[in-house]
Design an enzyme around this catalytic site. Sequence first.
Site, PDB file in Angstrom:
ATOM      1  N   CYS A   3       0.898  -1.157   0.000  1.00  0.00           N
ATOM      2  CA  CYS A   3       0.000   0.000   0.000  1.00  0.00           C
ATOM      3  C   CYS A   3       0.934   1.203   0.000  1.00  0.00           C
ATOM      4  CB  CYS A   3      -0.961  -0.032   1.179  1.00  0.00           C
ATOM      5  SG  CYS A   3      -0.184  -0.198   2.796  1.00  0.00           S
ATOM      6  N   ALA A   4       0.536   2.329   0.546  1.00  0.00           N
ATOM      7  CA  ALA A   4       1.424   3.489   0.519  1.00  0.00           C
ATOM      8  C   ALA A   4       2.661   3.245   1.378  1.00  0.00           C
ATOM      9  CB  ALA A   4       0.673   4.725   0.976  1.00  0.00           C
TER      10      ALA A   4
END
Length: 441
Positions: free
Chosen positions: A392-393
């Site tokens: 994800c980020a």
Amino acid sequence: MVSSPASTARAEPYGRVVVRAALWLALLAPFFYLSYGFANWLASRRDDVGSIVFSWEHSIPFVAWTIVPYWSINLFYGLSLLLNDNRQGVDRLAGRYLTAQVVAVACFILFPLTATFVRPATTGLPGFLFAVLGGFDKPFNQAPSLHIALLVIIWDHWRRRLGGFLLALWHGWCFLIGASVLTTWQHHFIDIPTGALLGFFALWLFPRSGALPFSGFRLTSDVQARRLARFYALGAVLALAGVALGAFVCPVALFLLWPALALAIVALAYAGAGEKVFQKSADGSITLASRVLLLPYRLGARANIWAWTRKLAPQVAIADGVFLGRFPTTREANGFGTVIDLAAELERPAAADCRWISFPMIDLLPPPVAIRQQAASALESARRDGTVLVCCALGFQRSAGVVAEWLVVTGRARTPALAREMLAALGRPVHLAEATDPVAS
């Protein structure tokens, strides 16, 4: 995102498309002239209409013949409605037109500006076209330039349908249309970026395919989501305040409209619109409109990734060829057979040539259980074909939740608590609340 209904479009009789386009033209054309004229009339009755002109603009030459490309946008306006595969394509293009016209005219009424340059006398075809234009187009409709907004919409429409030399020719002609708003002395510079921003907003609001960004909107009851929505909304309000106050000192402050709009869109995502506002597809790509509109937010997201992960390893090994990590660079992504991407807000690196599977999820919110389970299932399938990066980020929450789900459902961890302990033992921050505990099923 929902895929484009290409096969349905080819099967739809073209006569129905033409009728739908003609009906829209019958509505849009009178609306344009009536609303445009009304805004001009209102501005002409005011004695406080100002202008925004940079000093360097006085060196822009008047080029009479560029009134030809300037006028040509009217031809492409109508042809673009007719050149569609189905009625949905017509409706969405008309929605973009209508959005641009409504927003631009509202700005002309609320914040009128005037063009200050006086054109020299012209003859021949340019003189005729300037005379016709002057019959209805007064100097008060400036920022955002509706001409530029429509140009962005029409350019995007045709670039998808042309190729090779014709596409290059189209790009060149659109450049002439855009430049002509200055060389015909119809607009000042500030009208161009504000008009382009409006054009991309219209493209984003009515995407070529897939769900509309606000379809099915329901105000969220989640406390965390509401808090984040208020946070981003406050950022948008502060940026707008910067526009309002800064414009009196320096017109460059108008560029704060861009981050204000980006933050407002993100606020609406948390308020209930969901991940659709990012317009990310299953292969990790995003629409051009989303890429442009949300660029200020994405730059902030990239800075946030660097701040939180600069002292951490980009990825850590979990088990059996599965890795957990932050959103990868091109080089990092290409070191894996498959990337399972959960970051709705970030786009797949352009040069990444590995298999890419995206399950867009919003940051800092617990993902729907069904989506998390689908991602875990895709992870197990992809693992059989090679190494897999789940990202994800930051690699702290969304991706950790999917990996924890995978550990439980495949029997690598007997309970959710043990899955959390396995991830925490890797020395990487992992944030899994009870609401995001993996569920064996």
